[in-house]
Design a protein around this motif. Structure first.
Motif, PDB file in Angstrom:
ATOM      1  N   GLY A   1       5.068   8.781  -0.331  1.00  0.00           N
ATOM      2  CA  GLY A   1       4.045   7.971   0.345  1.00  0.00           C
ATOM      3  C   GLY A   1       4.523   7.392   1.658  1.00  0.00           C
TER       4      GLY A   1
ATOM      5  N   ASP B   1       9.711   6.058  -9.335  1.00  0.00           N
ATOM      6  CA  ASP B   1       9.260   5.750  -7.973  1.00  0.00           C
ATOM      7  C   ASP B   1      10.426   5.275  -7.097  1.00  0.00           C
ATOM      8  OD1 ASP B   1       6.694   6.583  -8.231  1.00  0.00           O
ATOM      9  OD2 ASP B   1       5.841   4.594  -8.633  1.00  0.00           O
TER      10      ASP B   1
ATOM     11  N   GLU C   1       3.394  -1.528 -14.895  1.00  0.00           N
ATOM     12  CA  GLU C   1       3.596  -0.103 -15.212  1.00  0.00           C
ATOM     13  C   GLU C   1       4.756   0.002 -16.184  1.00  0.00           C
ATOM     14  OE1 GLU C   1       2.089   2.594 -14.225  1.00  0.00           O
ATOM     15  OE2 GLU C   1       0.985   2.048 -12.400  1.00  0.00           O
TER      16      GLU C   1
ATOM     17  N   ARG D   1       1.246  10.379   5.886  1.00  0.00           N
ATOM     18  CA  ARG D   1       0.109  11.206   5.482  1.00  0.00           C
ATOM     19  C   ARG D   1      -0.326  12.035   6.684  1.00  0.00           C
ATOM     20  NH1 ARG D   1       1.547  10.759   0.995  1.00  0.00           N
ATOM     21  NH2 ARG D   1       0.721   9.352  -0.568  1.00  0.00           N
TER      22      ARG D   1
ATOM     23  N   ARG E   1       5.453  12.949  -0.882  1.00  0.00           N
ATOM     24  CA  ARG E   1       5.464  12.483  -2.279  1.00  0.00           C
ATOM     25  C   ARG E   1       5.782  10.998  -2.392  1.00  0.00           C
ATOM     26  NH1 ARG E   1       9.135  15.276  -6.125  1.00  0.00           N
ATOM     27  NH2 ARG E   1       8.231  13.637  -7.407  1.00  0.00           N
TER      28      ARG E   1
ATOM     29  N   ARG F   1       4.862  -4.333 -10.683  1.00  0.00           N
ATOM     30  CA  ARG F   1       3.591  -3.725 -11.120  1.00  0.00           C
ATOM     31  C   ARG F   1       3.532  -3.678 -12.649  1.00  0.00           C
ATOM     32  NH1 ARG F   1       3.813   1.982  -8.464  1.00  0.00           N
ATOM     33  NH2 ARG F   1       5.933   1.705  -9.234  1.00  0.00           N
TER      34      ARG F   1
ATOM     35  N   ASP G   1       9.617  -4.551  -7.837  1.00  0.00           N
ATOM     36  CA  ASP G   1       8.569  -3.781  -8.519  1.00  0.00           C
ATOM     37  C   ASP G   1       8.005  -4.604  -9.670  1.00  0.00           C
ATOM     38  OD1 ASP G   1       6.788  -1.991  -9.439  1.00  0.00           O
ATOM     39  OD2 ASP G   1       8.141  -0.268  -9.379  1.00  0.00           O
TER      40      ASP G   1
ATOM     41  N   LEU H   1       0.852  -1.183   0.000  1.00  0.00           N
ATOM     42  CA  LEU H   1       0.000   0.000   0.000  1.00  0.00           C
ATOM     43  C   LEU H   1       0.893   1.239   0.000  1.00  0.00           C
ATOM     44  CD1 LEU H   1      -2.799   1.244   0.118  1.00  0.00           C
ATOM     45  CD2 LEU H   1      -2.582   1.273   2.607  1.00  0.00           C
ATOM     46  N   VAL H   2       1.124   1.729  -1.195  1.00  0.00           N
ATOM     47  CA  VAL H   2       1.920   2.958  -1.300  1.00  0.00           C
ATOM     48  C   VAL H   2       1.448   3.714  -2.524  1.00  0.00           C
ATOM     49  CG1 VAL H   2       3.803   1.887  -2.614  1.00  0.00           C
ATOM     50  CG2 VAL H   2       4.257   3.950  -1.292  1.00  0.00           C
ATOM     51  N   SER H   3       1.268   5.028  -2.358  1.00  0.00           N
ATOM     52  CA  SER H   3       0.966   5.803  -3.549  1.00  0.00           C
ATOM     53  C   SER H   3       1.872   7.014  -3.560  1.00  0.00           C
ATOM     54  CB  SER H   3      -0.509   6.212  -3.583  1.00  0.00           C
ATOM     55  OG  SER H   3      -0.890   6.688  -2.321  1.00  0.00           O
ATOM     56  N   THR H   4       2.622   7.115  -4.634  1.00  0.00           N
ATOM     57  CA  THR H   4       3.541   8.244  -4.761  1.00  0.00           C
ATOM     58  C   THR H   4       2.814   9.390  -5.458  1.00  0.00           C
ATOM     59  OG1 THR H   4       4.336   7.282  -6.810  1.00  0.00           O
ATOM     60  CG2 THR H   4       5.611   6.824  -4.825  1.00  0.00           C
ATOM     61  N   LEU H   5       3.274  10.590  -5.165  1.00  0.00           N
ATOM     62  CA  LEU H   5       2.657  11.767  -5.769  1.00  0.00           C
ATOM     63  C   LEU H   5       3.663  12.458  -6.683  1.00  0.00           C
ATOM     64  CD1 LEU H   5       1.280  13.337  -2.435  1.00  0.00           C
ATOM     65  CD2 LEU H   5       0.063  11.773  -3.954  1.00  0.00           C
TER      66      LEU H   5
END
Ligand code: ATP
Ligand code: MG
Length: 571
Positions: A30, A516, A508, A33, A28, A506, A504, A7-11
């Protein structure tokens, strides 16, 4: 860990609320928060780093002979009332009531709690010395929480408290902590400098802070350009600049309508502000105190508070207090005839001749004023040292840099043990108060400070010792079975050797994954791409240097070399 499960979301965008690199990058990447002002939740990636720092702290504290404890964060007010800090702590303390209306606080620090533990558990000198520490969440309702976890309202601190039978023992305990702190910050890859700090009414060289240089730091640190002298500005000793000797002239009251500031006065009298002395009026608890410094100097409120003894609150006096003390509006205060409880005179002012001060009458100043002849006061060092002045140790020039405090070591002496009646029976059969020290490290602030010192335009560059993962493995094309299978093999193999790996996997684009991994600051990157057909992968260090193509059987050697370079062990 596999990225597909994490569970990670980068900005990509920089969050508007964040001003400094560490705050921006933690959001950024993640790692954390925000939940409310100065209150953050740590996400898995951030928590891993926090735990790594805690492990280093724990190891070095244990090596130094300290024992880990865990006290409650919820503390009954009675303990704080014993030390007198229930009132003294003021608005920074989070206070709560239980269902029976009893007062508690969420611990901002734990001197009282550990003094209580010691008085209950330690009876004899034979049980001393003891150093107890904990790594725990602290709560402070900061006036200005900011910069993310640099100054937050909830933060993790390592706090330790030493108990000795005498001053000599305390000196040893303190030195051990000093050494442990140097090791801790070194191992965290943090360039932290130990500087002399203010130790309040206790005085002496009994307190030191570990500071990291930082433009956004909230402390001013004085460094000598020649010798090793370094001190917090609150503490740094200012040497008076001696004025040229003059014959004492007659006191003279001069009409100065609407001339209130030092700048106005300079023009009016056509002289340097070194020929003037300012008189500033403070409200200190229930007293009114005036402090005089040369026209171009700044009052050091910490030095003023120390000169006055135990001070809870010190603030500039309001207009009403000024009016009562001087009989004039603000801007015309002076030492002659002023009605205050105490007048503190900076030693520089005490050594000036024929200077200008306010006349304690609206629209008037006094000329040719001289200390002793015209007024009396308590002489001392009450001002801030400034860039270019003399080092108190060697006389060479000093400079001043901004810094952030990451750790603090402090010889408390018997301040708390006496107040709380915490005693032991000494060898001579007599009951004596423990001689105490306390030692804090801001663990979460250390984490932010590491990022401040280790980042670039692409993100964080973690030192291997605290990195959330040592290595990231990037599968260039997730649809290529051979790539996926080989990456998994490398992943399993490295993990079996104690390497922390982030795979990684994913679906993507490779470019997104590279970005990332860089943002998250993983120190080493292995890319499994087309060349895997020839048993080759790409190897790259986050901190820089060229990308290398290496054979899969060289991977572990490469990684091991990096560990050894950073002084770390690997299986
Ligand atoms: P500051 O002057 O920065 O407010 P302090 O003197 O209040 O610090 P201590 O009471 O000595 O700090 O606390 C020990 C350590 O805890 C500090 O060295 C710092 O690293 C950390 N710390 C203190 N306040 C905070 C905060 N609000 N947020 C994060 N860390 C903090
Ligand atoms: Mg503070």
């Amino acid at each position: 860990m596999k990225m597909s499960n994490m569970l990670v979301s980068t900005l990509r965008e920089v969050p508007a609320e964040a001003e400094i690199a560490s705050h921006k990058l933690m959001l950024r990447s993640g790692m954390m928060r925000k939940m409310a002002a100065g209150i953050y939740n740590y996400m898995p990636l951030g928590l891993k780093v926090l735990k790594n720092i805690e492990d280093i702290v724990r190891e070095e504290m244990n090596n130094a002979g300290a024992q880990e404890f865990l006290a409650s964060a919820l503390i009954p007010s009675e303990l704080w009332k014993e030390s007198g800090r229930w009132e003294a702590y003021g608005a920074e303390m989070f206070r709560v009531k239980d269902r029976n209306e009893r007062d508690f606080c969420l611990g901002p620090t734990h001197e009282e709690v550990f003094t209580d533990i010691a008085r209950n558990e330690i009876k004899s000198y034979k049980q001393l010395p003891v150093n107890l520490y904990q790594i725990q969440t602290k709560y402070r309702d900061e006036r200005r929480p900011r910069f993310g976890i640099m100054r937050s309202r909830e933060f993790v601190m390592k706090d330790a408290y030493s108990f000795d039978k005498d001053q000599l023992g305390l000196d040893l305990s303190y030195d051990k902590m000093h050494e442990a702190y140097v090791k801790i910050f070194n191992r965290c890859g943090l360039d932290a400098k130990c500087v002399e700090a203010d130790s309040g009414a206790i005085g002496g060289s009994n307190s030191a802070e570990f500071m990291v240089k930082s433009e956004v730091g909230e402390d001013d640190v004085v460094f000598c350009t020649s010798c090793n002298y370094a001190a917090n500005i609150e503490k740094a000793i200012a040497t008076p600049e001696l004025a040229e000797k003059e014959e004492l002239r007659d006191l003279n009251k001069v009409e100065t309508p609407n001339i209130k500031t030092i700048e106005d006065l300079k023009n009016f009298f056509n002289c340097s502000n070194k020929k003037m002395a300012k008189t500033l009026i403070y409200r200190v608890d229930n007293k009114v105190v005036a402090v005089m410094v040369r026209g171009d100097r700044e009052v050091n409120e910490t030095k003023v508070a120390n000169a006055l003894g135990e001070v809870i609150e010190l603030e500039m006096a309001n207009e009403e207090i000024v009016k009562n003390a001087t009989g004039a509006i603000t801007g015309f205060a002076g030492p002659i005839g002023i009605k205050v409880d105490e007048l503190l005179v900076d030693e520089e002012v005490a050594n000036m001749f024929n200077f200008i001060v306010g006349a304690n009458e609206t629209g008037y100043h006094m000329k040719n004023v001289n200390f002793k002849r015209d007024f009396q006061g308590k002489v001392g060092d009450y001002r801030n040292i400034t860039i270019g002045e003399k080092c108190p140790c060697c006389g060479c020039e000093i400079t001043i840099a901004r810094g952030t405090e990451v750790g603090h070591i402090f010889k408390l002496g018997t301040k708390y043990s006496e107040a709380m009646n915490a005693t032991f029976i000494d060898e001579d059969g007599k009951s004596k108060p423990f001689v105490m020290g306390c030692y804090g490290i801001g663990v979460t602030r250390t984490m932010a400070s590491i990022i401040e010192q280790h980042n670039d335009e692409n993100g964080i560059i973690w030192p291997l010792s605290v990195a959330p993962y040592h290595v990231s493995i990037i599968v260039a094309n997730i649809k290529d079975e051979k790539q996926v299978k080989s990456a998994e093999e490398i992943y399993t193999n490295l993990r079996s050797k104690g390497i922390d790996v982030l795979l990684d996997d994913r679906n993507e684009r490779a470019g997104v994954k590279f970005k990332d991994a860089e943002l998250m600051g993983i120190p080493m990157r292995i890319t499994v791409g087309k060349k895997i057909g020839e048993n080759q992968v790409e190897f790259k260090l986050r901190k820089g240097g060229d990308m290398e193509v290496i054979n899969t059987d060289e991977i572990f050697t490469k990684i091991k070399k990096e560990f050894l370079n950073e002084g770390l062990k690997v299986q």
